[in-house]
Motif scaffolding. Structure first.
Motif, mmCIF file in Angstrom:
data_model
loop_
_atom_site.group_PDB
_atom_site.id
_atom_site.type_symbol
_atom_site.label_atom_id
_atom_site.label_comp_id
_atom_site.label_asym_id
_atom_site.label_seq_id
_atom_site.Cartn_x
_atom_site.Cartn_y
_atom_site.Cartn_z
ATOM 1 N N ILE A 13 50.192 38.637 45.300
ATOM 2 C CA ILE A 13 50.304 38.444 43.851
ATOM 3 C C ILE A 13 51.406 37.444 43.521
ATOM 4 O O ILE A 13 51.228 36.564 42.668
ATOM 5 N N ILE A 14 52.530 37.527 44.205
ATOM 6 C CA ILE A 14 53.631 36.583 43.957
ATOM 7 C C ILE A 14 53.200 35.153 44.300
ATOM 8 O O ILE A 14 53.433 34.225 43.528
ATOM 9 N N LEU A 25 47.001 25.789 45.325
ATOM 10 C CA LEU A 25 46.985 27.226 45.574
ATOM 11 C C LEU A 25 46.080 27.881 44.530
ATOM 12 O O LEU A 25 46.276 27.673 43.336
ATOM 13 N N PRO A 26 45.127 28.674 44.973
ATOM 14 C CA PRO A 26 44.238 29.331 44.002
ATOM 15 C C PRO A 26 44.937 30.530 43.368
ATOM 16 O O PRO A 26 44.752 31.674 43.782
ATOM 17 N N GLY A 27 45.741 30.276 42.369
ATOM 18 C CA GLY A 27 46.617 31.286 41.777
ATOM 19 C C GLY A 27 45.941 32.582 41.413
ATOM 20 O O GLY A 27 46.241 33.646 41.972
ATOM 21 N N THR A 28 45.011 32.531 40.471
ATOM 22 C CA THR A 28 44.366 33.749 40.007
ATOM 23 C C THR A 28 43.535 34.380 41.121
ATOM 24 O O THR A 28 43.449 35.603 41.225
ATOM 25 N N VAL A 31 45.847 36.443 43.230
ATOM 26 C CA VAL A 31 46.193 37.687 42.534
ATOM 27 C C VAL A 31 45.040 38.682 42.687
ATOM 28 O O VAL A 31 45.253 39.862 42.984
ATOM 29 N N PHE A 32 43.813 38.201 42.509
ATOM 30 C CA PHE A 32 42.652 39.078 42.707
ATOM 31 C C PHE A 32 42.612 39.611 44.140
ATOM 32 O O PHE A 32 42.362 40.789 44.368
ATOM 33 N N LEU A 54 36.586 44.152 36.549
ATOM 34 C CA LEU A 54 37.318 43.518 35.454
ATOM 35 C C LEU A 54 38.174 42.372 35.984
ATOM 36 O O LEU A 54 38.182 41.280 35.420
ATOM 37 N N PHE A 55 38.889 42.618 37.090
ATOM 38 C CA PHE A 55 39.725 41.567 37.689
ATOM 39 C C PHE A 55 38.885 40.389 38.172
ATOM 40 O O PHE A 55 39.294 39.238 38.036
#
Length: 160
Positions: A13-14, A25-28, A31-32, A54-55
């Motif tokens: 996540i960080i 960087l595939p940010g989201t 996080v998923f 949902l995520f």
């Protein structure tokens, strides 16, 4: 054992949060991945399938908004297909050479160059460039909001 999954998930996540601001960087998506690792590792107790769906939806929405915002606003500001193509090429070349500032400037220069090469005047080309820049900002803001929402929901479900 769930502590190990929480550490791995938090690390992903960080890095994903950093990926919102660092091109490449595939940010989201990271996080998923972090939420998925925790859910799988803990038997989907705190993070169930509904939350993961949902995520996933929010991740796909974030990607669509991020990529689509620049194109839509460029079109709203009068950019042609050649200008949009120039924006894409300029963004890629700019990102490769100068990272985030290069991405922004590359898109701007690319759309202006694309418009000028196909007969548009400088004023019209600059207007299209401004549209790409506004779209980039709107897409980035949306990505930050969506990803932050995912992180808040994740930690709320894990700890409460």
């Amino acid at each position: 054992m769930s502590g190990i999954y929480l550490i791995v998930s938090t690390a992903l996540i960080i890095v994903g949060l950093l990926g919102i601001f660092i091109p490449g960087l595939p940010g989201t998506g990271l996080v998923f991945a972090g939420t998925l690792v925790y859910a799988w590792g803990t038997g989907f107790q705190a993070i169930g399938w509904g939350t993961l769906l949902l995520f996933l939806f929010l991740t796909l929405l974030s990607m669509a908004v991020d990529y689509g915002a620049g194109l839509i606003t460029a079109q709203k500001f009068g950019a042609s297909k050649q200008g949009i193509f120039g924006s894409i090429i300029g963004g890629i070349l700019g990102m490769i050479t100068f990272n985030l500032p290069g991405l922004i400037l590359g898109q701007l220069i690319g759309v202006i160059a694309g418009e000028l090469m196909f007969g548009r005047k400088m004023k019209e080309s600059m207007k299209s460039g401004f549209g790409v820049f506004i779209g980039y900002l709107l897409g980035s803001i949306a990505k930050v909001i969506i990803t932050t929402l995912m992180v808040i929901i994740f930690y709320f479900k894990v700890f409460f």
